[in-house]
Scaffold this active site. Structure first.
Site, PDB file in Angstrom:
ATOM      1  N   SER A  27       0.110   6.795   8.974  1.00 45.93           N
ATOM      2  CA  SER A  27       1.534   6.289   8.533  1.00 45.93           C
ATOM      3  C   SER A  27       2.223   7.695   8.117  1.00 45.93           C
ATOM      4  CB  SER A  27       1.580   5.338   7.262  1.00 45.93           C
ATOM      5  OG  SER A  27       1.355   4.097   7.809  1.00 45.93           O
ATOM      6  N   ARG A  40       9.446   4.359   5.974  1.00 44.70           N
ATOM      7  CA  ARG A  40       8.027   4.791   6.964  1.00 44.70           C
ATOM      8  C   ARG A  40       8.915   5.255   8.261  1.00 44.70           C
ATOM      9  NH1 ARG A  40       4.741   2.732  10.714  1.00 44.70           N
ATOM     10  NH2 ARG A  40       2.939   3.180  10.763  1.00 44.70           N
ATOM     11  N   GLU A  47       0.701  -1.135  -0.070  1.00 43.48           N
ATOM     12  CA  GLU A  47      -0.106  -0.023   0.043  1.00 43.48           C
ATOM     13  C   GLU A  47       0.757   1.338   0.058  1.00 43.48           C
ATOM     14  OE1 GLU A  47      -2.306   1.188   3.466  1.00 43.48           O
ATOM     15  OE2 GLU A  47      -1.802  -0.881   4.314  1.00 43.48           O
ATOM     16  N   SER A  53      -7.609   4.960   8.357  1.00 40.84           N
ATOM     17  CA  SER A  53      -8.045   4.608   9.831  1.00 40.84           C
ATOM     18  C   SER A  53      -7.122   5.006  10.598  1.00 40.84           C
ATOM     19  CB  SER A  53      -8.317   3.034   9.525  1.00 40.84           C
ATOM     20  OG  SER A  53      -9.208   2.684   8.695  1.00 40.84           O
TER      21      SER A  53
HETATM   22  N1  LIG Z   1     -17.867   8.182   3.861  1.00 40.69           N
HETATM   23  C1  LIG Z   1     -16.756   7.848   4.949  1.00 40.69           C
HETATM   24  N2  LIG Z   1     -17.248   6.671   5.709  1.00 40.69           N
HETATM   25  C2  LIG Z   1     -16.401   6.355   6.638  1.00 40.69           C
HETATM   26  N3  LIG Z   1     -15.124   7.061   6.848  1.00 40.69           N
HETATM   27  C3  LIG Z   1     -14.835   8.313   6.161  1.00 40.69           C
HETATM   28  C4  LIG Z   1     -15.667   8.625   5.125  1.00 40.69           C
HETATM   29  N4  LIG Z   1     -15.174   9.506   4.402  1.00 40.69           N
HETATM   30  C5  LIG Z   1     -14.167  10.012   5.116  1.00 40.69           C
HETATM   31  N5  LIG Z   1     -13.872   9.120   6.055  1.00 40.69           N
HETATM   32  C6  LIG Z   1     -12.649   9.024   6.984  1.00 40.69           C
HETATM   33  O1  LIG Z   1     -11.610   8.365   6.243  1.00 40.69           O
HETATM   34  C7  LIG Z   1     -10.960   7.480   7.036  1.00 40.69           C
HETATM   35  C8  LIG Z   1     -10.615   6.270   6.195  1.00 40.69           C
HETATM   36  O2  LIG Z   1      -9.735   6.966   5.284  1.00 40.69           O
HETATM   37  P1  LIG Z   1      -8.961   6.229   4.009  1.00 40.69           P
HETATM   38  O3  LIG Z   1      -7.837   6.829   3.619  1.00 40.69           O
HETATM   39  O4  LIG Z   1      -9.884   5.755   3.400  1.00 40.69           O
HETATM   40  O5  LIG Z   1      -8.298   4.842   5.114  1.00 40.69           O
HETATM   41  P2  LIG Z   1      -8.500   3.458   5.033  1.00 40.69           P
HETATM   42  O6  LIG Z   1      -7.457   3.000   3.845  1.00 40.69           O
HETATM   43  O7  LIG Z   1      -7.690   3.005   6.220  1.00 40.69           O
HETATM   44  O8  LIG Z   1      -9.712   3.088   4.742  1.00 40.69           O
HETATM   45  C9  LIG Z   1     -12.206   7.172   7.887  1.00 40.69           C
HETATM   46  O9  LIG Z   1     -11.523   6.710   9.262  1.00 40.69           O
HETATM   47  C10 LIG Z   1     -12.836   8.531   8.303  1.00 40.69           C
HETATM   48  O10 LIG Z   1     -12.123   9.093   9.291  1.00 40.69           O
HETATM   49  C1  LIG Z   2      -1.827  -0.429   9.684  1.00 39.43           C
HETATM   50  C2  LIG Z   2      -2.016   0.740   8.368  1.00 39.43           C
HETATM   51  C3  LIG Z   2      -0.782   0.829   7.558  1.00 39.43           C
HETATM   52  C4  LIG Z   2      -3.112   0.320   7.789  1.00 39.43           C
HETATM   53  O1  LIG Z   2      -3.410   1.404   6.944  1.00 39.43           O
HETATM   54  P1  LIG Z   2      -4.790   2.171   6.616  1.00 39.43           P
HETATM   55  O2  LIG Z   2      -6.005   1.342   6.392  1.00 39.43           O
HETATM   56  O3  LIG Z   2      -5.230   2.780   8.187  1.00 39.43           O
HETATM   57  O4  LIG Z   2      -4.695   3.267   5.966  1.00 39.43           O
HETATM   58  C5  LIG Z   2      -2.114   2.009   9.464  1.00 39.43           C
HETATM   59  O5  LIG Z   2      -3.517   2.051   9.864  1.00 39.43           O
HETATM   60  C6  LIG Z   2      -1.076   2.473  10.438  1.00 39.43           C
HETATM   61  O6  LIG Z   2      -0.050   2.951   9.928  1.00 39.43           O
HETATM   62  N1  LIG Z   2      -1.226   2.633  11.883  1.00 39.43           N
HETATM   63  C7  LIG Z   2      -0.547   3.133  12.761  1.00 39.43           C
HETATM   64  C8  LIG Z   2       0.251   1.943  13.314  1.00 39.43           C
HETATM   65  C9  LIG Z   2       1.359   2.637  14.098  1.00 39.43           C
HETATM   66  O7  LIG Z   2       2.482   3.249  13.722  1.00 39.43           O
HETATM   67  O8  LIG Z   2       0.971   2.950  15.433  1.00 39.43           O
END
Ligand SMILES: Nc1ncnc2c1ncn2[C@@H]1O[C@H](COP(=O)(O)OP(=O)(O)O)[C@@H](O)[C@H]1O
Ligand SMILES: CC(C)(COP(=O)(O)O)[C@@H](O)C(=O)NCCC(=O)O
Length: 367
Positions: free
Chosen positions: A182, A194, A128, A179
């Site tokens: 990084s 990273r 990723e 979520s």
């Molecule tokens: N429609 C949506 N539903 C849920 N979360 C959203 C939405 N739009 C923005 N977010 C925000 O974006 C975050 C997820 O970001 P994203 O870059 O897609 O991460 P991931 O790859 O971890 O899913 C959520 O935790 C929330 O804070």
């Molecule tokens: C594990 C992850 C790379 C997953 O990516 P995400 O789906 O959150 O975009 C990210 O949530 C992360 O880097 N978390 C923080 C872990 C830490 O350094 O404490």
């Protein structure tokens, strides 16, 4: 075979679809009915079922990828809806046509078996963070208005977006707020590390906000936050000092303790849902800003690029980050933002696609 890139994140799945626009009449004749139906379905709709959305405002037209010209479409749905997505893919005949999907994000690993068992699709997995950087570099060169900063970030009411020339990007700090968070130091297209991260990210904001305010969606949480005031929740320097903490130049209006007023029953009784949402947003954002600033200063890098869907429809956080970077670095750090905020992993993944993927496919992570 349609060209897709998929980023299956902890909260949202991002799908980028390349629609060729240079199809010759001959190709059109040969195009299978299913492929034509898939193309129409993806490009005509902006909503897919109850939870899927196409971000039409982000669509990129007249893009060239591997000698073909076409449009890039940006689609997202909650990762929790993956089984519905797989059923949809099946019902649209995608599974008959698409044998391999390029996928990144944790879900490329987590859902690999589901793709194989339920729709007989293989996942070609890409890392990723590699995909994220490739996606950013590609998008920036194909969209001149991709990168921007917030001018006058100190005054939320007058601050506005201004284009930033990111054609000479290196080195830069990249903060991906999904979520979780990084933090990367990027020195070249294939030269990055990273350097940090935090579990207090977009998922934390949404989770805490749902708990504290009873809201149900990110959009609702942001709307509440827009109307609230964190100063009714936080303890400020002036609540402790009566004014500035002059010796160390800490202004009275600075948050000394996030949620620091909430130990008082009286305060808890008067605080609104809006204030709680605003305080949650400010707490998470300030913490990310503080980590980003420390990383930038350790690495001696002056550009900090913030991406990830946490920034979607969220100017409060962007302006706060812009202000924090500027204020705490005495103007030496610049916070930058990118238009396609949450889609770069999926774009980078799409770029890895090549027609011969099937024959080269292995269960190993492709690099
Ligand atoms: N429609 C949506 N539903 C849920 N979360 C959203 C939405 N739009 C923005 N977010 C925000 O974006 C975050 C997820 O970001 P994203 O870059 O897609 O991460 P991931 O790859 O971890 O899913 C959520 O935790 C929330 O804070
Ligand atoms: C594990 C992850 C790379 C997953 O990516 P995400 O789906 O959150 O975009 C990210 O949530 C992360 O880097 N978390 C923080 C872990 C830490 O350094 O404490």
């Amino acid at each position: 075979m349609p060209w897709f890139g998929m980023d299956i994140g902890g909260t949202l799945t991002k799908l980028v679809y390349f629609e060729p626009k240079d199809i010759t009449p001959d190709e059109l004749d040969k195009e299978a009915e299913i492929l034509s139906n898939i193309r129409k379905y993806l490009t005509k709709n902006s909503a897919y079922g109850k939870t899927g959305h196409r971000d039409t405002h982000l669509q990129m037209d007249d893009v060239e990828i591997r000698g073909r010209r076409g449009s890039l479409h940006f689609i997202r749905f909650p990762t929790a809806e993956m089984s519905n997505f797989l059923s949809l893919a099946k019902s649209k005949g995608m599974a008959q046509l698409v044998t391999t999907v390029c996928a990144t994000g944790g879900g490329a690993f987590k859902f690999e078996e589901n793709f194989r068992k339920e729709v007989n699709m293989k996942l070609a997995k890409f890392d990723e963070l590699d995909a994220l950087i490739k996606g950013i570099l590609f998008t920036e060169t194909h969209n001149r208005s991709e990168c921007y900063y917030w001018e006058n970030a100190s005054d939320i009411s007058i601050s506005e977006e201004k284009a930033f020339d990111f054609s000479q990007p290196y080195p830069f700090i990249l903060v991906n707020v999904g979520s979780g968070v990084s933090v990367l130091a990027v020195h070249g297209p294939d030269n990055y590390k990273r350097i940090s991260g935090t579990s207090l990210g977009g998922g934390t904001f949404l989770g805490l906000c749902c708990l504290l305010t009873g809201c149900h969606t990110f959009e609702e949480a942001i709307q509440l936050a827009t109307k609230g005031d964190h100063r009714n929740v936080d303890k400020l320097v002036k609540d402790i000092y009566g004014g500035d903490y002059e010796r160390f130049a800490l202004p009275g209006d600075l948050v000394a303790s996030s949620f620091g007023q909430m130990n008082s029953k009286e305060r808890r009784n008067t605080v609104s849902r809006e204030d709680l949402a605003n305080a949650t947003l400010v707490t998470i954002t300030n913490n990310i800003g503080s980590i980003a600033r420390m990383c930038a200063s350790n690495e001696k890098i002056d550009k900090v690029v913030f991406v990830g869907n946490f920034l979607r429809v969220n100017p409060i956080s962007m302006k706060l980050l812009a202000y924090a970077m500027d204020y705490w670095s005495k103007g030496t750090l610049k916070a930058l933002f990118l238009e396609h905020e949450g889609y770069f992993g999926a774009i980078g993944c799409l770029l890895q696609f090549n027609g011969e993927l099937n024959s080269h496919f292995s269960n190993e992570l492709l690099t």
